[in-house]
Scaffold this active site. Structure first.
Site, PDB file in Angstrom:
ATOM      1  N   GLU A   1       1.041  -0.496  -5.046  1.00 35.45           N
ATOM      2  CA  GLU A   1       0.041   0.545  -5.303  1.00 35.45           C
ATOM      3  C   GLU A   1       0.711   1.901  -5.281  1.00 35.45           C
ATOM      4  O   GLU A   1       1.320   2.294  -4.279  1.00 35.45           O
ATOM      5  CB  GLU A   1      -1.056   0.501  -4.231  1.00 35.45           C
ATOM      6  CG  GLU A   1      -2.156   1.516  -4.489  1.00 35.45           C
ATOM      7  CD  GLU A   1      -2.578   2.293  -3.256  1.00 35.45           C
ATOM      8  OE1 GLU A   1      -3.712   2.784  -3.239  1.00 35.45           O
ATOM      9  OE2 GLU A   1      -1.762   2.430  -2.319  1.00 35.45           O
TER      10      GLU A   1
ATOM     11  N   ASP B   1       0.811  -1.208   0.000  1.00 36.29           N
ATOM     12  CA  ASP B   1       0.000   0.000   0.000  1.00 36.29           C
ATOM     13  C   ASP B   1       0.852   1.269   0.000  1.00 36.29           C
ATOM     14  O   ASP B   1       1.851   1.362   0.721  1.00 36.29           O
ATOM     15  CB  ASP B   1      -0.902  -0.016   1.246  1.00 36.29           C
ATOM     16  CG  ASP B   1      -1.733   1.231   1.387  1.00 36.29           C
ATOM     17  OD1 ASP B   1      -2.659   1.404   0.586  1.00 36.29           O
ATOM     18  OD2 ASP B   1      -1.449   2.031   2.303  1.00 36.29           O
TER      19      ASP B   1
END
Length: 712
Positions: free
Chosen positions: A404, A334
């Site tokens: 990401e 993330d």
């Protein structure tokens, strides 16, 4: 030659409990005992203790003369004096060797030996050739779409109105129904839930809202039993301000004081520089306990970790090992571009230099030269990848890594997350460019977004496609319900791995959330930025709460009012539903070589239609995909594409009335929002003559005679 008469005498002996027979040959000059006694119970029983039937008189050659048997083989002195009429069971080795050396026995043995050797060598050579010429097998993360589960909203098993791990386990058969192999589950760590799990209080614990560690272990075990892979979120950039590390750091503990990014400031002026949070306003918050400011690129309850501290790097590596040891199959890393910040902490340049500095409150007001994509970021990711590769050595247990990073127009930065021939990093970075589909409904726009990724992706890498997630509006609402089917067709016929956000396969839409219903912290800061609308409960059936929760009257977010018709149960019964078409396309993709590992070639794009081919060398069938993203029906003329046959058959249309139709390539008609998968037979390939219009991750050809793929 002079011959003598010899007589045979048999002597019976008992040795070791066995009856033995010894044969002696006598002649006038001397006698000879042949070899050792023959111990043979079978022979004893068959003959009743009597010697075999042989002539009592045997002719032997005169000593001193050269003796040969009937085959011309030279016989030693004693052995040469004996010639048995035919072999018998239990004969002594001297007699056995006498017969085995004869041509009629020796030649067949040699023929069989060399024939066996030749077959073995041929088989080894064929195996080596096939291995060398075979293309690399697709891994599990390439074989099917990745299905994203937002655990709060997937299935509530205990009646508290919030989804949980047991709820996911109850619905594992649904993934098999969809022919999904890879499931990505958003965070379920212990958390104060200021950002719904992205503010982690304990990386090694399950939040009680979602269940227990035992629930997780059982979920993972059953997923593996069903052939499913679990990808979990890893959130390395920050922790919760309730994390033990932060409490020790703010207290000035010698070991933990540099676990986070601190700088001197005072309570009246808590802005060491102009850095702005993703959620708005300053990235710095003054801490009264320590008397300094800490950095948070997201919420103030999410302090940024200091990855320039080797102890932090070790802590996060240990967490990766913890979950890999439990058996998870991969991580979605993330917000990776935020992992490192510039040490100097200088102000970032403004997008509009004339704007007053005190009015800078949004991340869009600044160029993020000092807070994203800093030197050392990729080294850190490669360390994690190397550790995951250690766990990937177990056969059939490759550990997947996806990153990401929203880099927007800086697509070259995104491509840096791919592995290189020398250094391995992520298997792919998420491709978010199709999220811009709703901005312009035209075939040319879609081709431009697809080409943006394909043209910049490093050679030989594997593409991927995302049209929705927990941070972005649902495609059915942003693009329109009329385009859901054609967008699903695009995702499942492009090369690479598609990502499906839960509910996209049935066409779920955003919900309307009133000010009093807002749960998302971003929405509480700015109602228009709320992500609640796309996080509503999964619509399983027409029952109460859409089948999401059967034990309560309330759910953490409202269920969409259309759940009585837009739900899994209803669409399973309708062969023309969004769900049925999604399932058909996914199955077709995995069963047809051109669709999951063949060439991808652009053939046409205009105001309405985007069209491309999927083909594989050596295979006489290929697919033409025609997708109408425009606002009106269109007729596409592909008569200039000489590689296409004149007659084309529709395998599937998003409008069922066109299934099975035979079309002429000069007149392919589609309605607005309609997509066609067209199959045709040909031995003429498009890609050799149009290299600039075609792409393949790894070139392969099909050999029909052996039904195998080979490098070509």
């Amino acid at each position: 030659m002079k011959y003598h008469l010899a007589t045979v005498e048999w002597e019976r002996k008992v040795e070791g409990g066995f009856l033995c027979h010894c044969m002696k040959v006598k002649r006038a000059s001397r006698s000879m005992e042949l070899g050792e006694c023959t111990r043979n119970l079978d022979f004893q029983e068959a003959g009743g203790g009597q010697p075999p039937e042989v002539d009592s008189t045997i002719t032997t050659a005169d000593p001193g003369k050269e003796n040969r048997d009937s085959t011309g083989v030279h016989l030693d002195s004693d052995a040469a004096e004996y010639t048995q009429i035919k072999p018998y069971a239990g004969m002594p080795k001297e007699v056995l060797l006498l017969y085995s050396s004869q041509a009629r026995y020796r030649v067949p043995r040699q023929i069989l030996f060399w024939l066996t050797m030749a077959c073995t060598l041929a088989l080894v050579a064929l195996t080596v050739t096939v291995i060398i010429l075979s293309p690399r097998c697709l891994s599990w993360w390439q074989a099917s779409p990745v299905y994203q589960v937002y655990p709060r909203s997937f299935r509530d098993s205990d009646g508290d109105g919030v989804g949980d791990l047991q709820g996911i386990q109850e619905q594992l058969d649904y993934f098999q129904y969809l022919n999904i192999k890879s499931v990505w589950i958003s965070p379920f760590y212990r958390s104060p839930m200021r950002d719904f799990g992205y503010d982690v209080e304990d990386f090694r614990a399950i939040d009680p809202l979602f269940g227990t560690m035992q629930d997780f272990d059982e979920l993972l075990a059953e997923m593996h039993d069903k052939g499913l892979k679990l990808i979990m979120d890893f959130i390395p950039n920050h922790t919760s301000d309730q994390h033990r590390w932060f409490n020790l750091s703010r207290a000035g503990d010698e070991h933990y004081k540099d676990y986070y990014v601190w700088t001197d400031c005072n309570e009246t002026e808590p802005r060491p520089n102009n850095w702005v949070s993703v959620f708005g306003n300053s990235s710095w918050t003054y801490d009264e306990v320590r008397g300094k400011c800490y950095l948070h690129q997201f919420l103030k309850e999410q302090p940024d970790l200091n990855f320039r501290n080797p102890h932090v790097r070790k802590e996060m590596m240990d967490i990766i090992r913890f979950w890999l040891g439990k058996g998870v199959d991969g991580f979605r890393m993330d917000a990776v571009k935020h992992l490192l910040e510039a040490v100097h902490l200088r102000d970032e340049p403004q997008v509009d230099p004339s704007k007053p500095p005190e009015s800078i409150t949004s991340e869009w007001d600044l160029h993020h030269d000092y807070t994203t994509s800093q030197l050392g970021l990729h080294e850190l990711l490669r360390e994690w990848r190397a550790e995951m590769d250690i766990y990937s050595r177990e056969p059939g247990r490759y550990r997947f890594m996806v990153t990401e990073s929203y880099d927007y127009h800086e697509v070259d930065k995104t491509m840096m997350y791919y592995s290189t021939p020398l250094v391995k990093e992520s298997d792919f970075p998420f491709n978010f460019y199709l999220l811009d589909l709703p901005q312009n409904t035209s075939g040319l726009w879609v081709q431009q977004l697809v080409h943006l990724w394909m043209a910049n992706m490093p050679k030989g890498q594997w593409p991927n496609w995302v049209v929705g997630n927990h941070d972005k509006p649902r495609i059915a609402s942003s693009a329109g319900q009329n385009y859901v089917r054609v967008i699903n067709m695009l995702l499942l016929t492009l090369p690479g791995t598609a990502t499906t956000y839960y509910g996209e396969e049935i066409g779920m839409e955003n919900i309307n959330v009133t000010q009093s219903q807002i749960q998302d912290p971003a929405g509480k800061y700015n109602a228009s930025a709320s992500r609640d609308p796309q996080r509503s409960p999964m619509q399983w059936s027409g029952e109460v709460n859409a089948g999401f929760s059967n034990k309560t009257n309330t759910t953490w977010l409202p269920v969409h009012p259309n759940y009585s018709t837009v739900n899994v149960e209803a669409q399973k019964k309708d062969e023309g539903s969004v769900l049925a078409q999604y399932r058909f396309l996914n199955t077709l993709r995995q069963s047809e070589l051109p669709l999951h590992r063949g060439w991808f070639c652009y053939v046409h794009a205009d105001t309405n239609v985007f069209s491309y081919l999927r083909e594989l060398g050596g295979l006489n069938r290929a697919f033409l995909i025609v997708l109408n993203f425009g606002k009106e029906s269109a007729v596409t003329d592909l008569s200039s594409v000489s590689e296409l046959p004149d007659q084309l058959m529709v395998v599937m249309s998003t409008d069922r009335v066109n299934d099975g139709k035979v079309l002429h390539k000069s007149r392919i008609q589609t309605a607005a929002g309609e997509g066609l998968v067209i199959q045709y037979s040909t031995h003429t390939r498009f890609n050799p003559n149009h290299p600039t219009q075609c792409y393949v991750s790894e070139k392969a050809c099909y050999l029909g005679a052996l039904d195998i793929l080979y490098k070509c």
